[in-house]
Design a protein around this motif. Structure first.
Motif, PDB file in Angstrom:
ATOM      1  N   ALA A 188       0.888  -1.106  -0.217  1.00  0.00           N
ATOM      2  CA  ALA A 188       0.089  -0.073  -0.107  1.00  0.00           C
ATOM      3  C   ALA A 188       0.752   1.275   0.054  1.00  0.00           C
ATOM      4  CB  ALA A 188      -1.017  -0.017   1.308  1.00  0.00           C
ATOM      5  N   GLN A 189       1.881   1.447   0.433  1.00  0.00           N
ATOM      6  CA  GLN A 189       2.768   2.253   0.713  1.00  0.00           C
ATOM      7  C   GLN A 189       3.763   2.573  -0.472  1.00  0.00           C
ATOM      8  OE1 GLN A 189       2.965   4.853   3.151  1.00  0.00           O
ATOM      9  NE2 GLN A 189       1.240   3.831   3.939  1.00  0.00           N
ATOM     10  N   ILE A 201      -5.533  -2.799   3.387  1.00  0.00           N
ATOM     11  CA  ILE A 201      -5.869  -1.340   3.592  1.00  0.00           C
ATOM     12  C   ILE A 201      -7.040  -1.167   2.684  1.00  0.00           C
ATOM     13  CG2 ILE A 201      -4.975   0.951   3.234  1.00  0.00           C
ATOM     14  CD1 ILE A 201      -3.588  -0.737   5.525  1.00  0.00           C
ATOM     15  N   SER A 202      -7.028  -1.941   1.472  1.00  0.00           N
ATOM     16  CA  SER A 202      -8.310  -1.598   0.398  1.00  0.00           C
ATOM     17  C   SER A 202      -8.170  -2.744  -0.398  1.00  0.00           C
ATOM     18  CB  SER A 202      -8.227  -0.488  -0.176  1.00  0.00           C
ATOM     19  OG  SER A 202      -7.038  -0.456  -1.258  1.00  0.00           O
ATOM     20  N   LYS A 245      -4.648  -3.884  -1.488  1.00  0.00           N
ATOM     21  CA  LYS A 245      -3.382  -3.186  -1.127  1.00  0.00           C
ATOM     22  C   LYS A 245      -3.417  -3.557   0.293  1.00  0.00           C
ATOM     23  CE  LYS A 245      -3.669   0.255  -4.569  1.00  0.00           C
ATOM     24  NZ  LYS A 245      -3.762   1.620  -5.038  1.00  0.00           N
ATOM     25  N   GLU A 278      -0.546  -3.873   4.062  1.00  0.00           N
ATOM     26  CA  GLU A 278       0.411  -3.454   4.830  1.00  0.00           C
ATOM     27  C   GLU A 278       1.238  -4.880   5.153  1.00  0.00           C
ATOM     28  OE1 GLU A 278       0.332  -1.663   9.068  1.00  0.00           O
ATOM     29  OE2 GLU A 278      -0.251  -0.196   7.693  1.00  0.00           O
TER      30      GLU A 278
END
Length: 113
Positions: A27-28, A76-77, A90, A92
């Motif tokens: 995600a990042q 995250i999504s 997405k 972590e």
């Protein structure tokens, strides 16, 4: 009690597809980490818990990413592609995404094209 996929989400998925390719992406950074498969139950569990849960084709069972290794994926999504037959998660990532111990499963180059 089993967790089931909502009718709203089920309606978005392509009819007749039992296993849905699921791409996990950091995600990042946007780095692609791995490709796995989800069935309706693993998708429902993932949506409910926020922890990536997949279907193991080799073991024929659900598996929560990192349940034994500690290399977990916090979701995250989740996005569904335009055809309703592929997912993009997405996540972590904690620890390695690949069972080989590498950060990503996509570490073998076939050469520059």
């Amino acid at each position: 009690m089993a967790i089931e996929l909502s009718a709203q989400v089920s309606a978005l998925l392509k009819a007749g597809v039992e296993l849905i390719p699921a791409i996990a992406q950091d995600a990042q950074t946007g780095e692609v980490l791995m490709l796995a498969y989800m069935n309706y139950q693993s998708l429902a569990i993932t949506l409910e818990t926020g922890r990536a849960t997949y279907w193991s084709r080799s073991r024929n069972e659900l598996w929560e990413k990192g349940a034994t290794s500690g290399h977990t994926q916090k979701v995250i999504s989740i996005a569904l592609d335009c055809d309703g037959d592929a997912l993009l998660l997405k996540v972590e990532q904690t620890g390695a995404a690949c069972h080989t111990g590498d950060h990503t499963c996509f570490h073998t180059s076939l050469g520059d094209q």
